[in-house]
Each structure stands twice: as C-alpha cells, then as structure tokens.
Design an enzyme around this catalytic site. Structure first.
Site, PDB file in Angstrom:
ATOM      1  N   GLU A   1      -5.284  51.387  48.256  1.00 38.21           N
ATOM      2  CA  GLU A   1      -3.997  51.319  48.970  1.00 38.21           C
ATOM      3  C   GLU A   1      -3.849  52.498  49.937  1.00 38.21           C
ATOM      4  O   GLU A   1      -3.311  52.363  51.031  1.00 38.21           O
ATOM      5  CB  GLU A   1      -2.818  51.289  47.994  1.00 38.21           C
ATOM      6  CG  GLU A   1      -2.816  50.128  47.031  1.00 38.21           C
ATOM      7  CD  GLU A   1      -2.788  48.768  47.707  1.00 38.21           C
ATOM      8  OE1 GLU A   1      -2.284  48.659  48.829  1.00 38.21           O
ATOM      9  OE2 GLU A   1      -3.296  47.801  47.095  1.00 38.21           O
TER      10      GLU A   1
ATOM     11  N   TRP B   1      -5.729  51.551  52.840  1.00 38.74           N
ATOM     12  CA  TRP B   1      -4.957  50.618  53.683  1.00 38.74           C
ATOM     13  C   TRP B   1      -4.087  51.403  54.673  1.00 38.74           C
ATOM     14  O   TRP B   1      -3.934  51.034  55.827  1.00 38.74           O
ATOM     15  CB  TRP B   1      -4.023  49.742  52.830  1.00 38.74           C
ATOM     16  CG  TRP B   1      -4.583  48.411  52.448  1.00 38.74           C
ATOM     17  CD1 TRP B   1      -5.078  48.065  51.239  1.00 38.74           C
ATOM     18  CD2 TRP B   1      -4.691  47.236  53.288  1.00 38.74           C
ATOM     19  NE1 TRP B   1      -5.478  46.753  51.271  1.00 38.74           N
ATOM     20  CE2 TRP B   1      -5.255  46.210  52.507  1.00 38.74           C
ATOM     21  CE3 TRP B   1      -4.356  46.956  54.614  1.00 38.74           C
ATOM     22  CZ2 TRP B   1      -5.502  44.935  53.004  1.00 38.74           C
ATOM     23  CZ3 TRP B   1      -4.602  45.683  55.111  1.00 38.74           C
ATOM     24  CH2 TRP B   1      -5.173  44.681  54.317  1.00 38.74           C
TER      25      TRP B   1
ATOM     26  N   TRP C   1      10.627  31.715  68.167  1.00 41.90           N
ATOM     27  CA  TRP C   1      11.400  32.179  67.009  1.00 41.90           C
ATOM     28  C   TRP C   1      12.817  31.655  67.108  1.00 41.90           C
ATOM     29  O   TRP C   1      13.366  31.525  68.204  1.00 41.90           O
ATOM     30  CB  TRP C   1      11.420  33.716  66.964  1.00 41.90           C
ATOM     31  CG  TRP C   1      10.064  34.354  66.918  1.00 41.90           C
ATOM     32  CD1 TRP C   1       9.449  35.006  67.943  1.00 41.90           C
ATOM     33  CD2 TRP C   1       9.149  34.403  65.810  1.00 41.90           C
ATOM     34  NE1 TRP C   1       8.209  35.463  67.547  1.00 41.90           N
ATOM     35  CE2 TRP C   1       7.993  35.099  66.235  1.00 41.90           C
ATOM     36  CE3 TRP C   1       9.182  33.920  64.512  1.00 41.90           C
ATOM     37  CZ2 TRP C   1       6.901  35.334  65.404  1.00 41.90           C
ATOM     38  CZ3 TRP C   1       8.100  34.151  63.678  1.00 41.90           C
ATOM     39  CH2 TRP C   1       6.978  34.847  64.124  1.00 41.90           C
TER      40      TRP C   1
ATOM     41  N   ASN D   1       6.434  46.865  46.848  1.00 39.54           N
ATOM     42  CA  ASN D   1       5.525  46.235  47.813  1.00 39.54           C
ATOM     43  C   ASN D   1       5.511  44.717  47.708  1.00 39.54           C
ATOM     44  O   ASN D   1       5.522  44.014  48.723  1.00 39.54           O
ATOM     45  CB  ASN D   1       4.112  46.773  47.620  1.00 39.54           C
ATOM     46  CG  ASN D   1       3.132  46.147  48.589  1.00 39.54           C
ATOM     47  OD1 ASN D   1       3.321  46.229  49.800  1.00 39.54           O
ATOM     48  ND2 ASN D   1       2.115  45.477  48.083  1.00 39.54           N
TER      49      ASN D   1
ATOM     50  N   TRP E   1       9.576  38.756  63.799  1.00 34.15           N
ATOM     51  CA  TRP E   1       9.188  39.846  62.902  1.00 34.15           C
ATOM     52  C   TRP E   1       9.697  41.204  63.382  1.00 34.15           C
ATOM     53  O   TRP E   1       9.928  42.109  62.579  1.00 34.15           O
ATOM     54  CB  TRP E   1       7.658  39.886  62.737  1.00 34.15           C
ATOM     55  CG  TRP E   1       6.897  39.995  64.027  1.00 34.15           C
ATOM     56  CD1 TRP E   1       6.511  38.968  64.828  1.00 34.15           C
ATOM     57  CD2 TRP E   1       6.450  41.201  64.667  1.00 34.15           C
ATOM     58  NE1 TRP E   1       5.845  39.447  65.933  1.00 34.15           N
ATOM     59  CE2 TRP E   1       5.788  40.818  65.862  1.00 34.15           C
ATOM     60  CE3 TRP E   1       6.532  42.558  64.367  1.00 34.15           C
ATOM     61  CZ2 TRP E   1       5.227  41.739  66.755  1.00 34.15           C
ATOM     62  CZ3 TRP E   1       5.977  43.474  65.261  1.00 34.15           C
ATOM     63  CH2 TRP E   1       5.332  43.057  66.422  1.00 34.15           C
TER      64      TRP E   1
ATOM     65  N   TRP F   1       4.629  43.997  58.393  1.00 33.08           N
ATOM     66  CA  TRP F   1       5.384  42.892  59.008  1.00 33.08           C
ATOM     67  C   TRP F   1       4.461  41.946  59.751  1.00 33.08           C
ATOM     68  O   TRP F   1       4.618  40.729  59.691  1.00 33.08           O
ATOM     69  CB  TRP F   1       6.498  43.430  59.934  1.00 33.08           C
ATOM     70  CG  TRP F   1       7.721  43.708  59.130  1.00 33.08           C
ATOM     71  CD1 TRP F   1       8.058  44.891  58.537  1.00 33.08           C
ATOM     72  CD2 TRP F   1       8.734  42.767  58.741  1.00 33.08           C
ATOM     73  NE1 TRP F   1       9.216  44.748  57.820  1.00 33.08           N
ATOM     74  CE2 TRP F   1       9.657  43.462  57.933  1.00 33.08           C
ATOM     75  CE3 TRP F   1       8.959  41.414  58.999  1.00 33.08           C
ATOM     76  CZ2 TRP F   1      10.788  42.835  57.383  1.00 33.08           C
ATOM     77  CZ3 TRP F   1      10.074  40.791  58.453  1.00 33.08           C
ATOM     78  CH2 TRP F   1      10.978  41.494  57.657  1.00 33.08           C
TER      79      TRP F   1
END
Ligand SMILES: Cc1cc2nc3c(=O)[nH]c(=O)nc-3n(C[C@H](O)[C@H](O)[C@H](O)COP(=O)(O)OP(=O)(O)OC[C@H]3O[C@@H](n4cnc5c(N)ncnc54)[C@H](O)[C@@H]3O)c2cc1C
Length: 474
Positions: free
Chosen positions: A278, A281, A310, A345, A363, A386
């Site tokens: 993580e 990441w 959207w 998370n 988003w 996102w």
C-alpha cells in the site's frame, strides 16, 4: 561562516528528514521556516481539519526543532506566485547562504520551486533539494520500453527488483551547537481559522505518529490481510494523515515493517507484505502525477472518458454530500468522513464508485468533496483513487465492473455494526434488512429512501461508457 535555512513543507518532522540533516551537516548556523498561503490552501481544496492538524503539528515541530537548537519561523505569503520573492526576501534579510528542502511533486509545487530557485539565484543564494516522500524519484523507474509505468503490478515488481537495503538508511539530525539569535515565531498561526470536530482522534507530533505506527505493526499488521477490508475492525494503520503532512516518513514505515518480516517484501508475513504494497501504491500514484501531468490539470488519464456525458442533479448531490443517499453503507462512509476527517479505504472505493457509476456524476466533483473533508487529503492518492473508481484512470477498475453497494455492505459489514455506528437512524433496525434499502422498510425511521434504482443506474452507467468509447472510435 555558512548560514542555512530548512524550508519545511510536507515533511514536518526531524526523524529521517534529509533536508534537515544535510543542512546541519553542511552549515554552521541553521534556521527553519514554514511558509503558509491561505489562498493556495483554498485553491487546492484542502480541508479545515487538515488545516488544524497542520497547525498543531507545526507547534510540535517547533518543540522538536528546539531540542536541536533550531528556531522555526512561520510566515504568510499570498500565493505560490508571491512565495519565491517572499522566500528570497527572508533569506536576504537573515543573510542566508543556502536553502534546503525536500521535494514535493505536484505540478504547482514544482513550478513554485522552479521560480524559487530562479529568485534565490538572483541573490546568489544556493539551494539543495532532497527526496523524502519516495524511494525512487518519480519517473526514475521505467518499463522495458523506457516508458513510465501506468500499471501497478509491473511497477511494484521493478520497484522491488531495484531495491537495495541501503535505500533505507535514515537521515539522523545532529544537534546544532548554539541556538541562533533569532527566536522561533509561530505568531502568524493564530490568525488562521481553526475548527473541527474530532481533531482529538489525531494527536499531533512525530512521537504520536510513531506510536501509531508501532501500535499497528505490533498489534494489527499480522491480521491486516484479513481485516483491512472491514471498516468496523479498524484493522488499518490510520497513518495516512501523518504521511500526508510528512510527520512520518514512508522510509521509516517500510523499514519498521521490514524489520518484523526478516527484510522480505514478498514472502513471510502476508499482512506486512500487503501493507508495504500500500505504501508502494502511494509512490505509484506520485509517479502517475509526475509522468502524466494531465491528471493534475483536471483531465482523466483515459482520454476517451472525456466524452462521457456525466449527469448533474443538485438534489442527488445534496443527498450525497450529507450522507443521505438511502444506501446505508455509502452514507455510513460519508458520515465517517464528515465526523472523523477520514474514511476507511474499502468505503472510499464503494462511495466513489457509487458516485461516478450509479449516480453517474463527474469524478472531479467527488474528488473535490473528499479533499475538502479529509484530514489525509493528498492530491495524487485522492486523484488516483477517484480515477480508479470511475474507470477513467490508470490501472482502473474496468468500466463494466461496478460494485453493488448492497453486496459490499453484506460482505464487509455483515452485522451492520459500522452502519449502526454512523447512522443513528438505523441503530435499532433489524440486521437482516439493514443493507437493503426499501421505501416501505425504512418508513418507520428518519432514514431517507434510496435516491436511485441500482439495477437501472448500473445499466445507465455501462451505456454511458459504451457511448463514450464509440464516440472516440474504440
Ligand atoms: C476514492 C479514494 C480517495 C482516496 N484519497 C486519499 C487521500 O486523499 N489521501 C490518502 O492518503 N489516501 C487516499 N486514498 C487511499 C486510501 O484510501 C488511504 O490511504 C487509506 O485509507 C488510509 O488509511 P490507513 O492509513 O489506515 O491505510 P493503511 O491500509 O494502513 O495503508 C498504509 C498507507 O499506505 C498508503 N495507502 C493505502 N492505500 C492506498 C491507496 N489505495 N492508494 C495510495 N496510497 C495508499 C497510505 O499512505 C496509507 O496510510 C484514497 C482512496 C480512494 C479509493
């Protein structure tokens, strides 16, 4: 006599701070500064709770620095445009020869630093910059074709292949012999608004951060693999706010994790391996931000998704922002963020996917909403999260893979304990029905009816992505 200043930014600690250690090793006198810009804070949609956390941590930083005989002086600047001149003026006034800092990799920050270097040069002031947020400078690791990585797994493989234990040598500061005549001054801080519920959940300072890390590694890391997806178990480290402001260094986290796993990244304790993944990441998303500047310019990583049409419903947005969508797991996640400044998370993914797929809202609105409320708001991780959830990003969820919030709720909060904790209206609701909102079931509570039909909204989202692909000739 050489006089240096350490310009603190998102590295508010003395442990493993290469800029600070190098300044102390190469200068006879060292000062420290922090430069705040209210307008920049607002442009970046940073939250009030993060603001308060920043102020509390600056006070702690001043205490830590005083043990090294280093005064910390905070001052304001209007924006990143005015900062380079304000920095130089301070340096000239204090007869500084050399400015030291740790790199920030955001687009605006990189431009700010470039302009600061230009300004310092005009006054013959030297500078040195270091990397404390990453193991490899963003852009350094490349694919076999010499391109930047855009997929996590091969990035991580290369990251581990190139790793040398010497990278984990931490910068340790020495004490300055004599305190300079200038005194610490954080008086500007009192002019900044402070207010936030639940700041007590986030004690300030590096020793608090290290305690949190230690507590996680010794009591939770073994079970991380199994418990990290369950919001009620709170099985993650909750160190993200400390990493975001640099109260804790990622190197320190990796080192302490590896120590408990015989210095192994890929074998041994599965919980620790997964947890270190993580942290990688985090570094991956910093690389994305660096190598693909468009993501910092309000653009999606996947170009075809620019054509997505959207929806925009003020009514749905209002329900979402208040945690009143009628989908308990989504609402519990949002309400956790509004209450604690932090969201688990698993719920960040569920919430972001609900917003961008079921609600089919842009988003970028969700990204902004998170930044405005998170204490750990971090542009690259938030943008990455996102864009992953909305299938517009690198290494994203495929557009047709849409989490069902009810199944997610049944899987990750089977007894509805998390829902009950954050949605008092459902406190006495039968567990069997708590995940599945239906108008009639909820009529006896104040809890709202669902704002949309899950099945129909799923089909609508897939169609919107298909249309965008077709429009782009994919
Ligand atoms: C939509 C969305 C928005 C997000 N916004 C942010 C944000 O603004 N700031 C932020 O720090 N993280 C963000 N994340 C990533 C992740 O949710 C948080 O880092 C994590 O929940 C923090 O809790 P923890 O410290 O207990 O994590 P742990 O599980 O203990 O992980 C340790 C550290 O690894 C890093 N990390 C963990 N997961 C991720 C991830 N998916 N991506 C990048 N780094 C990760 C974090 O620094 C974290 O503190 C976001 C994820 C999503 C899906």
């Amino acid at each position: 006599m050489m006089k240096g200043v350490v310009w603190f930014r998102s590295d508010l600690r003395i442990d493993d701070n290469p800029a600070l250690t190098n300044a102390l090793n190469s200068c006879d006198v060292v000062l420290a500064i922090y430069i705040f810009s209210q307008s920049q804070w607002e442009i970046h949609n940073e939250s009030n709770i993060k603001h308060e956390f920043l102020l509390n941590n600056l006070i702690k930083l001043q205490e830590s620095l005083s043990t090294l005989n280093i005064p910390l002086i905070a001052f304001n600047t209007d924006s990143y445009k005015t900062l380079p001149q304000d920095l130089s003026s301070f340096a000239v006034e204090q007869k500084i020869d050399h400015v030291f800092w740790n790199n920030e990799f955001g687009l605006n920050e990189a431009l700010r630093d470039k302009n600061s270097i230009g300004s310092l040069k005009k006054y013959n002031i030297e500078f040195s910059s270091f990397n404390d947020q990453v193991i490899y400078e963003p852009g350094f690791l490349k694919t076999g074709q010499g391109k930047p990585f855009s997929v996590f797994t091969p990035f991580k493989r290369r990251w581990v292949e190139n790793f040398d234990m010497n990278f984990l040598e931490l910068a340790t500061p020495s004490k300055q012999k004599k305190a300079p005549s200038i005194q610490s001054d954080l008086s500007i801080l009192k002019f900044v608004k402070t207010h936030s519920a639940n700041i007590d959940l986030w004690p300030a300072g590096e020793s608090a951060a290290q305690d949190k890390l230690e507590d996680f590694l010794h009591s939770k890391a073994n079970f991380y693999n199994a418990s990290r997806n369950s919001p009620i178990l709170d099985g993650t480290s909750r160190i993200s706010p400390y990493l975001a402001l640099g109260i804790l260094s990622p190197k320190r986290c990796i080192l302490e994790g590896l120590k408990l796993n015989n210095y192994e990244f890929t074998s041994g304790n599965k919980g620790i391996c997964k947890w270190i993944d993580e942290i990688i990441w985090r570094e991956f998303y910093r690389n994305i931000m660096h190598s693909f500047p468009k993501v910092s310019q309000n653009q999606p990583f996947q170009d075809y998704t620019r054509s997505i049409r959207w929806r925009h419903s003020e009514k749905e947005l209002e329900a979402f922002y208040e945690g009143k969508t009628g989908f308990p797991i989504v609402d519990a996640g949002i309400r956790q963020m509004l209450a604690e400044g932090w969201m688990h998370n698993r719920l960040r993914m569920v919430v972001a996917m609900f917003f961008t797929k079921n609600m089919l809202h842009d988003w970028r609105l969700g990204e902004k909403f998170f930044m405005q409320h998170l204490i750990d708001g971090d542009f690259s991780s938030n943008n990455g999260g996102w864009q992953w959830s909305s299938s517009t990003g690198t290494d994203s969820a495929p557009y047709f893979r849409i989490f069902n919030p009810i199944t997610q709720s049944q899987n990750f909060d089977p007894d509805g304990e998390f829902i009950k904790k954050f949605i008092p209206e459902l406190k006495d609701f039968p567990i069997a029905k708590i995940h599945q909102p239906k108008d009639d079931l909820f009529s006896s509570t104040d809890y709202p009816s669902p704002i949309l039909d899950l099945k129909k909204s799923r089909i609508r989202a897939i169609q919107a992505f298909k249309d965008a692909r077709e429009a782009s000739g994919i």
